[in-house]
Design a protein around this motif. Structure first.
Motif: not given
Length: 264
Positions: A10-12, A31, A70, A260, A262
């Motif tokens: 995943g990414e921020i 984050d 998440d 996060r 994704a």
């Protein structure tokens, strides 16, 4: 929520800040954020919000299935007035309510998948067998008709002024707006890990790694990420009563960390 889909770490996401009526968003790390409300009367709308769709038309909202979200979260009290939560939705009502910078959009039918807290004055359900308030894992699924297509139905809103016709409209809306939800009863004032997965045919929610809700009623179309706390309420009761307004609130906050998301 078991799936063979290979979600990555995943990414921020890049998030825009909305603040109004004493609401304030404070970064706590790369984050992590605190979304806080000052003590507020019932005469002013208060909001602290993060989202990733501030200036976008709905057709450019980023997220569509499969998606996994998440984060960890906690709030200052379990019985806060108003609403707070985090998840994905289509911003259906398009009412900036005094918050500058919002894109102007026509109201449409709601699509959402989220963890959502609603105070007791709220009754945000069209189904009598779905919890109307509390801390919920919830979904909304509705046709993605353009807002202009709903204009012919506007005169029907006058029926909300009379409880017998409002009850009929509530039953009618169930044919177009499907929803599912479960009330969660853990302590929301301590840190917990929350996750949701949205697929084209199902959705799942987990808390601290334990599945708490699964459903085949899933949103349609493209959605945006939203995290917020505010002091408003809305209700459409089985008795045909329609209420909405603002609640006085003490100082309150929602903290999140480890965000996060994704998807494809």
């Amino acid at each position: 929520m078991n799936s063979t889909h290979p979600f990555n770490a995943g990414e921020i996401p890049a998030l825009a800040v909305r603040q109004g009526g004493g609401g304030q968003v404070t970064p706590l790390g790369p984050d992590a954020w605190r979304l806080a409300l000052a003590a507020t009367s019932a005469n002013a709308y208060a909001l602290a919000q993060l989202d990733d769709y501030l200036h976008l038309p709905r057709v450019r909202f980023r997220w569509h299935p499969p998606v996994q979200l998440d984060l960890e979260a906690r709030v200052s009290a379990s019985n806060l007035p108003g609403t707070w939560g985090f998840g994905l939705w289509n911003d259906p009502f398009a009412m900036p309510l005094g918050v500058r910078g919002s894109a102007r959009r026509w109201p449409i039918l709601p699509n959402a998948i989220w963890f959502f807290h609603a105070s007791p004055r709220n009754a945000l359900t069209l189904r009598d067998d779905v919890p109307p308030n509390g801390f919920l894992a919830a979904t909304f699924s509705a046709p993605t008709w353009p807002g202009l297509a709903l204009l012919p139905a506007l005169p029907a809103l006058l029926g909300l002024l009379w409880p017998p016709s409002a009850r009929w409209l509530r039953r009618l809306l169930r044919q177009f707006i499907r929803q599912d939800a479960v009330r969660l009863d853990h302590d929301v004032t301590t840190w917990h890990h929350y996750a949701l997965r949205w697929f084209s045919d199902r959705a799942g929610f987990s808390v601290d790694g334990h599945v708490v809700f699964e459903t085949t009623i899933v949103p349609r179309g493209r959605l945006g990420l939203v995290i917020w706390i505010d002091n408003q309420y809305a209700a459409f009761t089985p008795q045909g009563q329609v209420r909405f307004g603002l609640e006085a609130t003490p100082p309150a906050w929602l903290e999140i960390r480890g965000l996060r998301i994704a998807g494809e």
